[in-house]
Design a protein around this motif. Sequence first.
Motif, PDB file in Angstrom:
ATOM      1  N   ALA A  90       0.880  -1.397  -0.118  1.00  0.00           N
ATOM      2  CA  ALA A  90       0.192   0.009   0.066  1.00  0.00           C
ATOM      3  C   ALA A  90       0.830   1.577   0.021  1.00  0.00           C
ATOM      4  O   ALA A  90       0.402   2.259  -0.429  1.00  0.00           O
ATOM      5  CB  ALA A  90      -0.849   0.123   1.311  1.00  0.00           C
ATOM      6  N   ASN A  91       2.031   1.212   0.554  1.00  0.00           N
ATOM      7  CA  ASN A  91       2.729   2.549   0.779  1.00  0.00           C
ATOM      8  C   ASN A  91       3.210   3.073  -0.351  1.00  0.00           C
ATOM      9  O   ASN A  91       3.005   4.233  -0.506  1.00  0.00           O
ATOM     10  CB  ASN A  91       4.134   2.312   1.367  1.00  0.00           C
ATOM     11  N   PRO A  92       3.422   2.435  -1.566  1.00  0.00           N
ATOM     12  CA  PRO A  92       3.919   3.118  -2.841  1.00  0.00           C
ATOM     13  C   PRO A  92       2.479   3.750  -3.463  1.00  0.00           C
ATOM     14  O   PRO A  92       3.154   4.921  -4.087  1.00  0.00           O
ATOM     15  CB  PRO A  92       4.185   1.899  -3.632  1.00  0.00           C
ATOM     16  N   THR A  99      -4.666   8.141  -3.432  1.00  0.00           N
ATOM     17  CA  THR A  99      -5.330   7.395  -2.406  1.00  0.00           C
ATOM     18  C   THR A  99      -5.613   5.822  -2.415  1.00  0.00           C
ATOM     19  O   THR A  99      -6.391   5.434  -3.379  1.00  0.00           O
ATOM     20  CB  THR A  99      -6.642   7.962  -2.240  1.00  0.00           C
ATOM     21  N   PRO A 100      -5.323   5.139  -1.396  1.00  0.00           N
ATOM     22  CA  PRO A 100      -5.577   3.585  -1.402  1.00  0.00           C
ATOM     23  C   PRO A 100      -7.020   3.164  -0.863  1.00  0.00           C
ATOM     24  O   PRO A 100      -7.700   4.193  -0.109  1.00  0.00           O
ATOM     25  CB  PRO A 100      -4.410   3.067  -0.261  1.00  0.00           C
ATOM     26  N   ILE A 101      -7.711   2.432  -1.770  1.00  0.00           N
ATOM     27  CA  ILE A 101      -9.035   2.136  -1.451  1.00  0.00           C
ATOM     28  C   ILE A 101      -8.912   0.727  -1.159  1.00  0.00           C
ATOM     29  O   ILE A 101      -8.609  -0.298  -1.892  1.00  0.00           O
ATOM     30  CB  ILE A 101      -9.927   2.021  -2.572  1.00  0.00           C
ATOM     31  N   PHE A 102      -9.081   0.384   0.306  1.00  0.00           N
ATOM     32  CA  PHE A 102      -9.069  -1.058   0.684  1.00  0.00           C
ATOM     33  C   PHE A 102     -10.013  -1.831   0.639  1.00  0.00           C
ATOM     34  O   PHE A 102     -11.145  -1.578   0.691  1.00  0.00           O
ATOM     35  CB  PHE A 102      -8.492  -0.865   2.296  1.00  0.00           C
ATOM     36  N   LYS A 327      -1.994  -7.747   9.811  1.00  0.00           N
ATOM     37  CA  LYS A 327      -2.884  -6.975  10.322  1.00  0.00           C
ATOM     38  C   LYS A 327      -3.460  -5.925   9.076  1.00  0.00           C
ATOM     39  O   LYS A 327      -2.808  -5.246   8.492  1.00  0.00           O
ATOM     40  CB  LYS A 327      -2.585  -5.774  11.338  1.00  0.00           C
ATOM     41  N   PRO A 328      -4.632  -6.153   8.804  1.00  0.00           N
ATOM     42  CA  PRO A 328      -5.303  -5.495   7.706  1.00  0.00           C
ATOM     43  C   PRO A 328      -4.908  -3.895   7.601  1.00  0.00           C
ATOM     44  O   PRO A 328      -4.850  -3.398   8.597  1.00  0.00           O
ATOM     45  CB  PRO A 328      -6.879  -5.675   7.663  1.00  0.00           C
ATOM     46  N   MET A 329      -4.674  -3.517   6.096  1.00  0.00           N
ATOM     47  CA  MET A 329      -4.173  -2.040   6.145  1.00  0.00           C
ATOM     48  C   MET A 329      -5.388  -0.903   6.714  1.00  0.00           C
ATOM     49  O   MET A 329      -5.127   0.055   7.056  1.00  0.00           O
ATOM     50  CB  MET A 329      -4.036  -1.786   4.829  1.00  0.00           C
ATOM     51  N   HIS A 330      -6.659  -1.529   6.510  1.00  0.00           N
ATOM     52  CA  HIS A 330      -7.576  -0.484   6.993  1.00  0.00           C
ATOM     53  C   HIS A 330      -7.795  -0.471   8.600  1.00  0.00           C
ATOM     54  O   HIS A 330      -8.461   0.628   8.890  1.00  0.00           O
ATOM     55  CB  HIS A 330      -9.070  -0.888   6.484  1.00  0.00           C
ATOM     56  N   PRO A 333      -3.119   2.511  11.814  1.00  0.00           N
ATOM     57  CA  PRO A 333      -3.057   4.231  12.250  1.00  0.00           C
ATOM     58  C   PRO A 333      -2.773   5.075  11.037  1.00  0.00           C
ATOM     59  O   PRO A 333      -3.609   5.874  10.878  1.00  0.00           O
ATOM     60  CB  PRO A 333      -2.197   4.110  13.479  1.00  0.00           C
ATOM     61  N   ILE A 334      -2.237   4.482  10.158  1.00  0.00           N
ATOM     62  CA  ILE A 334      -1.670   5.582   9.053  1.00  0.00           C
ATOM     63  C   ILE A 334      -2.666   5.587   7.991  1.00  0.00           C
ATOM     64  O   ILE A 334      -2.889   6.654   7.240  1.00  0.00           O
ATOM     65  CB  ILE A 334      -0.133   4.977   8.570  1.00  0.00           C
ATOM     66  N   PHE A 335      -3.537   4.379   7.838  1.00  0.00           N
ATOM     67  CA  PHE A 335      -4.377   4.517   7.078  1.00  0.00           C
ATOM     68  C   PHE A 335      -6.260   4.597   7.299  1.00  0.00           C
ATOM     69  O   PHE A 335      -6.907   4.097   6.561  1.00  0.00           O
ATOM     70  CB  PHE A 335      -4.645   3.021   5.926  1.00  0.00           C
TER      71      PHE A 335
END
Length: 377
Positions: A90-92, A99-102, A327-330, A333-335
Motif C-alpha cells: 500500500a505504501n507506494p 489514495t488507497p481504497i482497501f 494486520k489489515p491495512m484499513h 493508524p496511518i490508513f
Amino acid sequence: MTKSKIWLSSPHMGGTELKYIHEAFDSNWVAPLGPNVTGFEQDLENYIGNNSFVGALSSGTAALHLGLILLDVKAGDEVICQSMTFSASANPIVYQGATPIFIDSELDTWNLCPNALETAIKDRISKGKKPKAIIAVHLYGMPYKIDEVRSIANKYEIPILEDSAEALGSTYNGQKCGTFGDISVLSFNGNKIITTSGGGAIVTKNIDLKNKAIFLATQARDNAPHYQHSEIGYNYRMSNICAGIGRGQMEILDDHIAKRRAMHDFYKNIFKENSAITVFSEPNENYFSNHWLSAITVNSSLNEGKSREDLRLLLETENIESRPLWKPMHLQPIFKDAPYYGGTISENLFDIGLCLPSGSNLTEEEKKRIKNVINIF
C-alpha cells in the motif's frame, strides 16, 4: 541455558552463491549493472515463462512503486489494494500522492474478495473517481482468485498490479504467479523463498515497459554524454553482488519450495485430529502454493478457550518465533481514514490466525521442538 532461536523464515543459502559473488569481485563488477544482473533476470524469465520480461531492482517495494508509475498513477488518483497484506503493498500508492481504497478478503484464499472489489469499483465510479489500478496480492504464496479478479478488471478496464512478492513458484492452473498482472512484482527480501539479501523485480509482458522501468530505476538519465534528466528517476536498480546471490539461489529454488510445502504437510499432520485448528491450504487442485509461510487459524471456542495468542506466547517461551497474520491495512493508524469495502473477514482472520516457522532450513531437531510445544498447547 537459553535454547537456540527458531525463526519464522530465515535465509537459506545453497552453496553456489559465493561463486557468482567471487566472479563479480574478480571482474570488478560491483555496480548496479553487470553480468549477474543480466543473468539473474534471464534466470527469472526462464523460470516464470509466459513471455515475461524481468527487471531486477533493489526491493519489491521499489518494483511496486515503479509499477504504479508505469500505470500512470498520479497525485489525486485512487488505487484499489487488498487490505490484508504487508504495508509495502500500500505504501507506494501514497508515494505517488494517490489514495488507497482497501478491499476485504474472501475465505478460500484469504485474498482480494471479488464481490467487494466490484462493489468498490462501482461506488468509486459513481463518485466520479474510477480507480487507476488494482493491487492484488498472493498472500503467503496462495494465488488470489485469478479468473474472477481478471474478469472484473477487464470489465471496468482497470489494470492489475500483481503483488507476487510472497509467491515465487506458486501457480494457478499451471501458470506461474508473477505472470498474471498487467505488471507484476517479485521480492527477494531476506525472509522470502529465495533471497538476494534485499531485492525485488518488476515483471512485464512488454520489453519497452521493462526498459522504461530500468531507465527510471537508474535515475532516469537521458541518452547524452553529460548527465541530463528530463524525468524524475530513482536509485532502484539491483547491484551485481546481490544479483550474484540471486543466481545461486535460483539453482535451489525448486528444492526450497518442496521443503516449504513439506513444512505445510508437517503442520497438517500435527493438527489433523484437532477440529479447532485449521491449516491454511489450497481451495482446490487449480491452486499450487509455495507455502512461503504456513499459517493456521485457532477456534478458541472449540479449544477449551485457548487462542492463537496463547499458542504464540507459549512458542515464544521456548524461543520459537511465530507471528499473527498481517494486520489489515484499513486497521492501521496511518490508513485509518482510507475508504474500505467489504465485511470483517480480514479482521477475523487477523484475530485468530498465526504464522508458524516455515523455513526450508529447519532441522529435524527443530521440528521436534515445535511439535512438542504444539502438543503441550
